[in-house]
Write an enzyme that holds these catalytic residues in place. Structure first.
Site, short mmCIF file in Angstrom:
data_model
loop_
_atom_site.label_atom_id
_atom_site.label_comp_id
_atom_site.label_asym_id
_atom_site.label_seq_id
_atom_site.Cartn_x
_atom_site.Cartn_y
_atom_site.Cartn_z
N ASN A 162 113.58 105.24 4.56
CA ASN A 162 113.72 104.46 5.79
C ASN A 162 115.17 104.51 6.26
O ASN A 162 116.07 103.95 5.62
CB ASN A 162 113.29 103.01 5.51
N ASP A 204 112.79 96.43 -2.22
CA ASP A 204 111.39 96.22 -1.83
C ASP A 204 111.40 94.93 -1.05
O ASP A 204 111.86 93.89 -1.54
CB ASP A 204 110.45 96.15 -3.04
#
Length: 197
Positions: free
Chosen positions: A12, A70
């Protein structure tokens, strides 16, 4: 622990940019994409478990210390969903699809029950088999809007109302978001642990 360079266990680009900005010139952050296009299967049942899995994978394929993030959105009215499935909430489609699904699921939920929080778990390992990963968690409380607002950020930012700024996360300038967000809060703890704060 002295680390000059690490690999971020994410493809990302938004996360890479945010985390590099937060670490500044202290540590050079490289993308896992330089080493592998394979994403490890996120089989954990919590943000922390998945962060550790991703960090170990990134350290194994790169040979460098690895940092994994995460993160996701936990909505009170949905019992914490979409939670660890935030990025795949609409079946692996894009951010717009995830946002549309969330709005649909919450369409009859009144404002008072639209509380939510962004969650970030960071895991840093010195090597793939590090028995003592550094774990830091950040929470950012807010609520879910009825329609998207703003053009900044990524993910659920357009739907996340930030009460202290009276705007959505997607309406915040990047520098301001990098001081307030769940990722910023987790990173502040990590920098303390690394002696960078």
């Amino acid at each position: 622990m002295m680390i000059e360079e690490l690999v971020l266990a994410s493809h990302n680009a938004g996360k890479l940019k945010e985390l590099q900005a937060m670490l500044g010139a202290h540590i050079k952050v490289r993308s896992i994409a330089e080493f592998s296009s394979v994403e490890p299967e996120e089989t954990g049942l919590s943000f922390v478990e998945n962060a550790i899995l991703k960090a170990r994978h990134a350290a194994r394929v790169s040979g460098l210390p690895a940092l994994a993030d995460d993160s996701g959105l936990a909505v009170d009215a949905l019992g914490g969903a979409p939670g660890i499935y935030s990025a795949r909430y609409a079946g692996g489609k894009d951010d717009a699809a995830n946002n549309a699904k969330l709005l649909d699921v919450l369409k009859d939920v009144p404002d008072a029950e639209r509380g939510a929080q962004f969650v970030c778990a960071l895991a840093l390992v010195r090597h793939a088999d590090d028995p003592l990963p550094i774990l830091c968690e950040g929470l950012w409380p807010g609520r879910i809007l009825h329609a998207p607002r703003g053009e900044q950020g990524f993910g659920y930012d357009p739907l996340f109302w930030v009460a202290e700024r009276q705007c959505s996360s997607a309406e915040l300038p990047a520098a301001e978001k990098n001081q307030l967000s769940h990722r910023a809060r987790a990173m502040a703890l990590l920098k303390q642990r690394l002696g960078l704060a």
